[in-house]
Scaffold this motif. Structure first.
Motif, PDB file in Angstrom:
ATOM      1  N   ARG A   4       7.627  10.239 -27.136  1.00 37.05           N
ATOM      2  CA  ARG A   4       8.671  11.062 -26.505  1.00 37.05           C
ATOM      3  C   ARG A   4       9.981  10.298 -26.406  1.00 37.05           C
ATOM      4  O   ARG A   4      11.062  10.851 -26.648  1.00 37.05           O
ATOM      5  CB  ARG A   4       8.213  11.507 -25.110  1.00 37.05           C
ATOM      6  CG  ARG A   4       7.080  12.507 -25.118  1.00 37.05           C
ATOM      7  CD  ARG A   4       7.521  13.858 -25.635  1.00 37.05           C
ATOM      8  NE  ARG A   4       6.426  14.815 -25.661  1.00 37.05           N
ATOM      9  CZ  ARG A   4       6.521  16.043 -26.166  1.00 37.05           C
ATOM     10  NH1 ARG A   4       7.671  16.450 -26.692  1.00 37.05           N
ATOM     11  NH2 ARG A   4       5.473  16.849 -26.157  1.00 37.05           N
ATOM     12  N   ALA A   5       9.888   9.029 -26.041  1.00 33.89           N
ATOM     13  CA  ALA A   5      11.104   8.213 -25.938  1.00 33.89           C
ATOM     14  C   ALA A   5      11.773   8.071 -27.304  1.00 33.89           C
ATOM     15  O   ALA A   5      13.000   8.150 -27.426  1.00 33.89           O
ATOM     16  CB  ALA A   5      10.756   6.841 -25.358  1.00 33.89           C
ATOM     17  N   LEU A   6      10.972   7.880 -28.348  1.00 35.19           N
ATOM     18  CA  LEU A   6      11.517   7.747 -29.695  1.00 35.19           C
ATOM     19  C   LEU A   6      12.207   9.037 -30.124  1.00 35.19           C
ATOM     20  O   LEU A   6      13.317   9.001 -30.687  1.00 35.19           O
ATOM     21  CB  LEU A   6      10.401   7.384 -30.677  1.00 35.19           C
ATOM     22  CG  LEU A   6      10.812   7.250 -32.151  1.00 35.19           C
ATOM     23  CD1 LEU A   6      11.855   6.139 -32.325  1.00 35.19           C
ATOM     24  CD2 LEU A   6       9.580   6.965 -33.021  1.00 35.19           C
ATOM     25  N   LEU A   7      11.569  10.185 -29.857  1.00 42.61           N
ATOM     26  CA  LEU A   7      12.172  11.463 -30.245  1.00 42.61           C
ATOM     27  C   LEU A   7      13.457  11.730 -29.478  1.00 42.61           C
ATOM     28  O   LEU A   7      14.440  12.244 -30.047  1.00 42.61           O
ATOM     29  CB  LEU A   7      11.185  12.615 -30.019  1.00 42.61           C
ATOM     30  CG  LEU A   7       9.937  12.640 -30.895  1.00 42.61           C
ATOM     31  CD1 LEU A   7       9.235  13.988 -30.789  1.00 42.61           C
ATOM     32  CD2 LEU A   7      10.255  12.342 -32.346  1.00 42.61           C
ATOM     33  N   LEU A  33      -1.701  12.104 -34.750  1.00 39.48           N
ATOM     34  CA  LEU A  33      -1.431  11.104 -33.722  1.00 39.48           C
ATOM     35  C   LEU A  33      -0.454  11.591 -32.664  1.00 39.48           C
ATOM     36  O   LEU A  33      -0.423  11.072 -31.552  1.00 39.48           O
ATOM     37  CB  LEU A  33      -0.887   9.834 -34.386  1.00 39.48           C
ATOM     38  CG  LEU A  33      -1.753   9.268 -35.510  1.00 39.48           C
ATOM     39  CD1 LEU A  33      -1.057   8.082 -36.170  1.00 39.48           C
ATOM     40  CD2 LEU A  33      -3.126   8.876 -34.993  1.00 39.48           C
ATOM     41  N   PHE A  34       0.356  12.587 -33.031  1.00 37.29           N
ATOM     42  CA  PHE A  34       1.330  13.140 -32.071  1.00 37.29           C
ATOM     43  C   PHE A  34       1.855  14.443 -32.650  1.00 37.29           C
ATOM     44  O   PHE A  34       1.988  14.592 -33.870  1.00 37.29           O
ATOM     45  CB  PHE A  34       2.489  12.161 -31.851  1.00 37.29           C
ATOM     46  CG  PHE A  34       3.564  12.706 -30.952  1.00 37.29           C
ATOM     47  CD1 PHE A  34       3.382  12.743 -29.574  1.00 37.29           C
ATOM     48  CD2 PHE A  34       4.756  13.203 -31.481  1.00 37.29           C
ATOM     49  CE1 PHE A  34       4.374  13.265 -28.743  1.00 37.29           C
ATOM     50  CE2 PHE A  34       5.750  13.705 -30.664  1.00 37.29           C
ATOM     51  CZ  PHE A  34       5.555  13.740 -29.283  1.00 37.29           C
ATOM     52  N   GLU A  35       2.160  15.412 -31.760  1.00 39.77           N
ATOM     53  CA  GLU A  35       2.734  16.679 -32.199  1.00 39.77           C
ATOM     54  C   GLU A  35       3.586  17.280 -31.091  1.00 39.77           C
ATOM     55  O   GLU A  35       3.419  16.947 -29.915  1.00 39.77           O
ATOM     56  CB  GLU A  35       1.634  17.668 -32.585  1.00 39.77           C
ATOM     57  CG  GLU A  35       0.738  18.059 -31.419  1.00 39.77           C
ATOM     58  CD  GLU A  35      -0.286  19.129 -31.772  1.00 39.77           C
ATOM     59  OE1 GLU A  35      -0.015  19.939 -32.677  1.00 39.77           O
ATOM     60  OE2 GLU A  35      -1.347  19.158 -31.119  1.00 39.77           O
ATOM     61  N   THR A  36       4.481  18.180 -31.480  1.00 39.17           N
ATOM     62  CA  THR A  36       5.318  18.881 -30.511  1.00 39.17           C
ATOM     63  C   THR A  36       5.100  20.390 -30.597  1.00 39.17           C
ATOM     64  O   THR A  36       5.922  21.170 -30.123  1.00 39.17           O
ATOM     65  CB  THR A  36       6.809  18.579 -30.749  1.00 39.17           C
ATOM     66  OG1 THR A  36       7.180  19.023 -32.066  1.00 39.17           O
ATOM     67  CG2 THR A  36       7.104  17.097 -30.592  1.00 39.17           C
ATOM     68  N   PHE A  37       3.985  20.837 -31.191  1.00 33.83           N
ATOM     69  CA  PHE A  37       3.739  22.253 -31.421  1.00 33.83           C
ATOM     70  C   PHE A  37       3.069  22.933 -30.234  1.00 33.83           C
ATOM     71  O   PHE A  37       2.393  22.292 -29.438  1.00 33.83           O
ATOM     72  CB  PHE A  37       2.824  22.440 -32.649  1.00 33.83           C
ATOM     73  CG  PHE A  37       3.295  21.728 -33.878  1.00 33.83           C
ATOM     74  CD1 PHE A  37       4.521  22.020 -34.439  1.00 33.83           C
ATOM     75  CD2 PHE A  37       2.502  20.759 -34.473  1.00 33.83           C
ATOM     76  CE1 PHE A  37       4.946  21.360 -35.579  1.00 33.83           C
ATOM     77  CE2 PHE A  37       2.912  20.097 -35.611  1.00 33.83           C
ATOM     78  CZ  PHE A  37       4.149  20.402 -36.167  1.00 33.83           C
ATOM     79  N   SER A  38       3.223  24.256 -30.183  1.00 33.04           N
ATOM     80  CA  SER A  38       2.410  25.063 -29.274  1.00 33.04           C
ATOM     81  C   SER A  38       1.013  25.154 -29.874  1.00 33.04           C
ATOM     82  O   SER A  38       0.779  24.750 -31.024  1.00 33.04           O
ATOM     83  CB  SER A  38       3.001  26.472 -29.146  1.00 33.04           C
ATOM     84  OG  SER A  38       2.900  27.160 -30.385  1.00 33.04           O
ATOM     85  N   LEU A 139      14.843   0.473 -38.108  1.00 34.62           N
ATOM     86  CA  LEU A 139      14.416   0.314 -36.723  1.00 34.62           C
ATOM     87  C   LEU A 139      13.225   1.216 -36.405  1.00 34.62           C
ATOM     88  O   LEU A 139      12.276   0.793 -35.735  1.00 34.62           O
ATOM     89  CB  LEU A 139      15.571   0.612 -35.770  1.00 34.62           C
ATOM     90  CG  LEU A 139      15.275   0.458 -34.267  1.00 34.62           C
ATOM     91  CD1 LEU A 139      14.699  -0.925 -33.963  1.00 34.62           C
ATOM     92  CD2 LEU A 139      16.539   0.704 -33.450  1.00 34.62           C
ATOM     93  N   VAL A 140      13.255   2.465 -36.900  1.00 31.40           N
ATOM     94  CA  VAL A 140      12.148   3.390 -36.657  1.00 31.40           C
ATOM     95  C   VAL A 140      10.861   2.842 -37.260  1.00 31.40           C
ATOM     96  O   VAL A 140       9.797   2.864 -36.631  1.00 31.40           O
ATOM     97  CB  VAL A 140      12.462   4.788 -37.242  1.00 31.40           C
ATOM     98  CG1 VAL A 140      11.236   5.703 -37.133  1.00 31.40           C
ATOM     99  CG2 VAL A 140      13.650   5.414 -36.522  1.00 31.40           C
ATOM    100  N   LEU A 141      10.946   2.322 -38.477  1.00 33.33           N
ATOM    101  CA  LEU A 141       9.753   1.767 -39.123  1.00 33.33           C
ATOM    102  C   LEU A 141       9.202   0.584 -38.352  1.00 33.33           C
ATOM    103  O   LEU A 141       7.982   0.437 -38.197  1.00 33.33           O
ATOM    104  CB  LEU A 141      10.074   1.352 -40.560  1.00 33.33           C
ATOM    105  CG  LEU A 141       9.788   2.386 -41.653  1.00 33.33           C
ATOM    106  CD1 LEU A 141      10.576   3.671 -41.444  1.00 33.33           C
ATOM    107  CD2 LEU A 141      10.072   1.808 -43.027  1.00 33.33           C
ATOM    108  N   CYS A 142      10.084  -0.254 -37.866  1.00 31.82           N
ATOM    109  CA  CYS A 142       9.659  -1.424 -37.089  1.00 31.82           C
ATOM    110  C   CYS A 142       8.954  -0.990 -35.808  1.00 31.82           C
ATOM    111  O   CYS A 142       7.873  -1.494 -35.476  1.00 31.82           O
ATOM    112  CB  CYS A 142      10.867  -2.302 -36.779  1.00 31.82           C
ATOM    113  SG  CYS A 142      10.470  -3.780 -35.811  1.00 31.82           S
TER     114      CYS A 142
END
Length: 244
Positions: A4-7, A33-38, A139-142
């Motif tokens: 959530r912090a990354l998004l 591993l993670f989703e934002t869907f209904s 940075l995102v990849l790291c």
């Protein structure tokens, strides 16, 4: 929570409608591993995807082939992807205008892909937005590499994401189509057709003439008793689910 912090940080730079993160290793069904869907959206984007269509996804192929960095779907898709049966039968259900992803390579031939999605109402990413995402990629990849460095395999994942393994080797993939009386070369061509490659693209990939590819495709249809790409896609999903 890391995701959530990354998004939230990414949204300071670029707008997007959804995000999903999958882990890939060989042909194993990828854990989400993670989703934002209904719940309803998750059925299409996750559950249906995990039933077999992921094996035809350009993102999946790029991940297991070792791609890293930021990539747009249009940069990875075969030449006939947007007219393929995979696209018509599965991908159009997502209602996406564009999908782009951060590809992170991990130890033991494992990869994580963080996908950012724009729905039709939002339109595709603009040039400036793509440039911003590419600039953010290192940075995102790291960060993702550190967060998911101990990603469990499909066999040891929590019950929520653990899924049976599918054939992972070229031998096993060949066996999938050999069970339908196809030759090794015919199996290779079927896999490329399903991914969205044209006869010309298949010829270049396999080093054979377009005419030879077309002869193989006619023989494949005769052996499988099908008459269309839709029939080929349906047979593929049937075989995958039978082996799972």
């Amino acid at each position: 929570m890391f995701e959530r912090a990354l998004l939230d940080w990414l949204r300071l730079h670029v707008g997007f409608d959804h995000c999903v993160v999958f882990g890939y290793r060989g042909a194993a069904r990828p854990p989400m591993l993670f989703e934002t869907f209904s719940a309803a959206e998750s059925y299409i984007y996750v559950a249906l995807y995990q039933e077999g269509p992921y094996l035809l996804d350009p993102f999946y192929h790029a991940a297991i082939e070792g791609r890293e960095g930021f990539w747009r779907m249009r940069e990875l898709a075969p030449d006939r992807f947007y007219t393929s049966e995979y696209y018509r039968s599965y991908y159009t259900q997502t209602g996406l205008a564009e999908e782009a992803g951060f590809f992170v390579q991990l130890p033991e031939s494992t990869a994580v892909v963080l996908s950012l999605m724009r729905l039709a109402r939002s339109g595709p990413f603009g040039t400036a937005e793509v440039r911003a995402l590419r600039d953010l990629a290192p940075l995102v990849l790291c960060l993702c590499g550190q967060h998911w460095k101990d990603l469990p395999t499909a066999r040891s994942a929590p019950d929520r994401t653990a899924l049976p393994l599918l054939p992972g080797s070229e031998f096993d993939r060949a066996r999938l189509w050999a069970s339908q009386s196809l030759t090794g070369r015919e199996g290779e061509i079927v896999n490329l057709v399903l991914q969205g490659h044209s006869s010309e693209s298949i010829g270049r990939a396999l080093g054979i003439s377009v005419g030879t590819v077309k002869v193989h495709r006619r023989n494949i249809h005769q052996k499988l008793g099908i008459h269309s790409q839709a029939g080929l896609f349906a047979r593929f999903i049937e075989l995958i689910n039978r082996m799972a």
